[in-house]
Design a protein around this motif. Structure first.
Motif, PDB file in Angstrom:
ATOM      1  N   LEU A 208      44.750  49.296  24.976  1.00  0.00           N
ATOM      2  CA  LEU A 208      44.461  50.395  25.668  1.00  0.00           C
ATOM      3  C   LEU A 208      43.042  50.559  26.845  1.00  0.00           C
ATOM      4  N   ASN A 209      42.435  50.892  25.326  1.00  0.00           N
ATOM      5  CA  ASN A 209      40.650  50.883  25.778  1.00  0.00           C
ATOM      6  C   ASN A 209      40.259  49.528  27.188  1.00  0.00           C
ATOM      7  N   LYS A 210      40.359  48.598  26.252  1.00  0.00           N
ATOM      8  CA  LYS A 210      39.803  47.383  27.381  1.00  0.00           C
ATOM      9  C   LYS A 210      40.681  47.237  28.248  1.00  0.00           C
ATOM     10  N   ARG A 211      42.155  47.899  28.677  1.00  0.00           N
ATOM     11  CA  ARG A 211      42.735  47.496  29.714  1.00  0.00           C
ATOM     12  C   ARG A 211      42.200  48.821  30.450  1.00  0.00           C
ATOM     13  N   SER A 212      41.650  49.619  30.364  1.00  0.00           N
ATOM     14  CA  SER A 212      41.238  50.581  31.509  1.00  0.00           C
ATOM     15  C   SER A 212      40.117  50.053  31.839  1.00  0.00           C
ATOM     16  N   VAL A 213      39.113  49.120  31.086  1.00  0.00           N
ATOM     17  CA  VAL A 213      37.202  48.823  31.803  1.00  0.00           C
ATOM     18  C   VAL A 213      38.295  47.324  33.244  1.00  0.00           C
ATOM     19  N   HIS A 214      39.181  46.605  32.221  1.00  0.00           N
ATOM     20  CA  HIS A 214      39.728  45.746  33.209  1.00  0.00           C
ATOM     21  C   HIS A 214      40.528  46.261  34.561  1.00  0.00           C
ATOM     22  N   ARG A 215      40.993  47.124  34.524  1.00  0.00           N
ATOM     23  CA  ARG A 215      41.540  47.360  35.649  1.00  0.00           C
ATOM     24  C   ARG A 215      40.525  48.100  37.066  1.00  0.00           C
ATOM     25  N   ALA A 216      39.882  49.220  35.812  1.00  0.00           N
ATOM     26  CA  ALA A 216      38.497  49.742  36.969  1.00  0.00           C
ATOM     27  C   ALA A 216      37.904  48.665  37.555  1.00  0.00           C
ATOM     28  N   MET A 217      37.192  47.692  36.855  1.00  0.00           N
ATOM     29  CA  MET A 217      36.749  46.119  37.542  1.00  0.00           C
ATOM     30  C   MET A 217      37.391  45.250  38.514  1.00  0.00           C
ATOM     31  N   GLU A 218      38.940  45.529  37.786  1.00  0.00           N
ATOM     32  CA  GLU A 218      39.815  44.760  39.374  1.00  0.00           C
ATOM     33  C   GLU A 218      40.302  46.209  40.789  1.00  0.00           C
ATOM     34  N   ILE A 219      39.954  47.210  40.222  1.00  0.00           N
ATOM     35  CA  ILE A 219      40.069  47.760  41.197  1.00  0.00           C
ATOM     36  C   ILE A 219      38.639  47.643  42.515  1.00  0.00           C
ATOM     37  N   MET A 220      37.903  47.487  41.354  1.00  0.00           N
ATOM     38  CA  MET A 220      36.780  47.299  42.503  1.00  0.00           C
ATOM     39  C   MET A 220      36.763  46.034  43.258  1.00  0.00           C
ATOM     40  N   GLY A 221      37.705  45.126  42.248  1.00  0.00           N
ATOM     41  CA  GLY A 221      37.712  43.645  43.835  1.00  0.00           C
ATOM     42  C   GLY A 221      36.884  42.516  43.064  1.00  0.00           C
ATOM     43  N   ALA A 222      37.251  42.569  41.539  1.00  0.00           N
ATOM     44  CA  ALA A 222      36.321  41.463  41.259  1.00  0.00           C
ATOM     45  C   ALA A 222      37.391  40.434  40.762  1.00  0.00           C
ATOM     46  N   ARG A 223      38.484  40.460  40.201  1.00  0.00           N
ATOM     47  CA  ARG A 223      39.593  39.364  39.948  1.00  0.00           C
ATOM     48  C   ARG A 223      39.281  38.827  40.837  1.00  0.00           C
ATOM     49  N   ALA A 224      39.245  39.320  42.504  1.00  0.00           N
ATOM     50  CA  ALA A 224      39.561  38.502  44.238  1.00  0.00           C
ATOM     51  C   ALA A 224      38.600  37.928  44.251  1.00  0.00           C
ATOM     52  N   ALA A 225      37.595  38.032  43.578  1.00  0.00           N
ATOM     53  CA  ALA A 225      36.188  37.915  43.596  1.00  0.00           C
ATOM     54  C   ALA A 225      35.808  36.878  42.692  1.00  0.00           C
ATOM     55  N   ILE A 226      36.345  36.670  41.834  1.00  0.00           N
ATOM     56  CA  ILE A 226      36.077  35.566  40.994  1.00  0.00           C
ATOM     57  C   ILE A 226      37.335  34.404  41.053  1.00  0.00           C
ATOM     58  N   ARG A 227      38.686  34.563  41.563  1.00  0.00           N
ATOM     59  CA  ARG A 227      39.679  33.997  41.946  1.00  0.00           C
ATOM     60  C   ARG A 227      38.384  33.454  43.353  1.00  0.00           C
ATOM     61  N   ALA A 228      38.024  33.463  44.478  1.00  0.00           N
ATOM     62  CA  ALA A 228      37.479  33.247  45.369  1.00  0.00           C
ATOM     63  C   ALA A 228      36.134  32.488  45.258  1.00  0.00           C
ATOM     64  N   GLY A 229      35.766  33.022  43.440  1.00  0.00           N
ATOM     65  CA  GLY A 229      35.030  31.782  43.439  1.00  0.00           C
ATOM     66  C   GLY A 229      35.385  29.996  42.875  1.00  0.00           C
ATOM     67  N   THR A 230      36.331  30.020  42.775  1.00  0.00           N
ATOM     68  CA  THR A 230      37.071  29.206  42.806  1.00  0.00           C
ATOM     69  C   THR A 230      37.041  28.407  43.233  1.00  0.00           C
ATOM     70  N   GLU A 231      37.348  29.074  44.570  1.00  0.00           N
ATOM     71  CA  GLU A 231      37.431  27.697  46.462  1.00  0.00           C
ATOM     72  C   GLU A 231      36.301  27.461  46.841  1.00  0.00           C
ATOM     73  N   ILE A 232      35.432  28.281  46.680  1.00  0.00           N
ATOM     74  CA  ILE A 232      34.219  28.268  46.498  1.00  0.00           C
ATOM     75  C   ILE A 232      33.542  27.102  45.706  1.00  0.00           C
TER      76      ILE A 232
END
Length: 174
Positions: A107-131
């Motif tokens: 849960l501690n890890k998930r809380s950090v990961h969710r915060a990064m996702e809210i800031m858009g990290a997951r979308a940026a990483i996905r977009a990066g693979t397209e680039i």
């Protein structure tokens, strides 16, 4: 997951370390993504999230390395230590982290990961693979990759070609 980095941590090695929760590095480690010079950006677009836009630009536009100390100061690494202390410090952290019950650590890890996702990290990483995929269609990247086949598969020759212009990594004159 804990990364312990010393020596050279380049290209895919940086992506492996990035995927870890904690990254401890030797002060003199060399961490970089030189494939940006002739091939492509990383498929895991971590630079802006970890080191900020300006330093990410510097690293991505040159493929230069950061030292372990810089990596810690800039936010890529968790901490940096003299090489002689690195293993002991890494194990000390691992032992401390292991004292927390696993279901709470999840849960501690998930809380950090969710915060990064809210800031858009997951979308940026996905977009990066397209680039990255687009980069492999450029003339420069295709020519560089063809050299691996043309030169009898000599990885050394191709890496020397990539780095000689910059005078670093394997081609650095001491």
């Amino acid at each position: 997951m804990i990364a312990q980095v010393h020596g050279y941590c380049l290209a895919g090695g940086t992506e492996l370390a990035t995927a870890c929760d904690v990254v401890y590095v030797a002060d003199d480690a060399q961490i970089g993504y030189p494939p940006v010079r002739l091939m492509s950006p990383p498929d895991m677009q971590y630079h802006p999230w970890l080191v900020g836009m300006r330093r990410a630009m510097e690293l991505m536009l040159t493929g230069d390395a950061m030292s372990g100390r810089e990596a810690a100061d800039w936010g890529y690494a968790t901490r940096s230590f003299p090489l002689a202390e690195l293993e002991a410090k890494t194990l000390d952290f691992a032992e401390r982290a292991a004292k927390v019950p696993i279901e709470l650590q999840q849960l501690n890890k998930r809380s950090v990961h969710r915060a990064m996702e809210i800031m858009g990290a997951r979308a940026a990483i996905r977009a990066g693979t397209e680039i990255q995929a687009l980069a492999f269609t450029t003339e420069a990247s295709k020519a560089y990759m063809a050299g691996f086949r043309r030169d009898g598969g000599s990885v050394k020759a191709q890496l020397d070609q990539r780095d000689t212009t910059f005078g670093d990594y394997r081609t650095k004159k001491e």
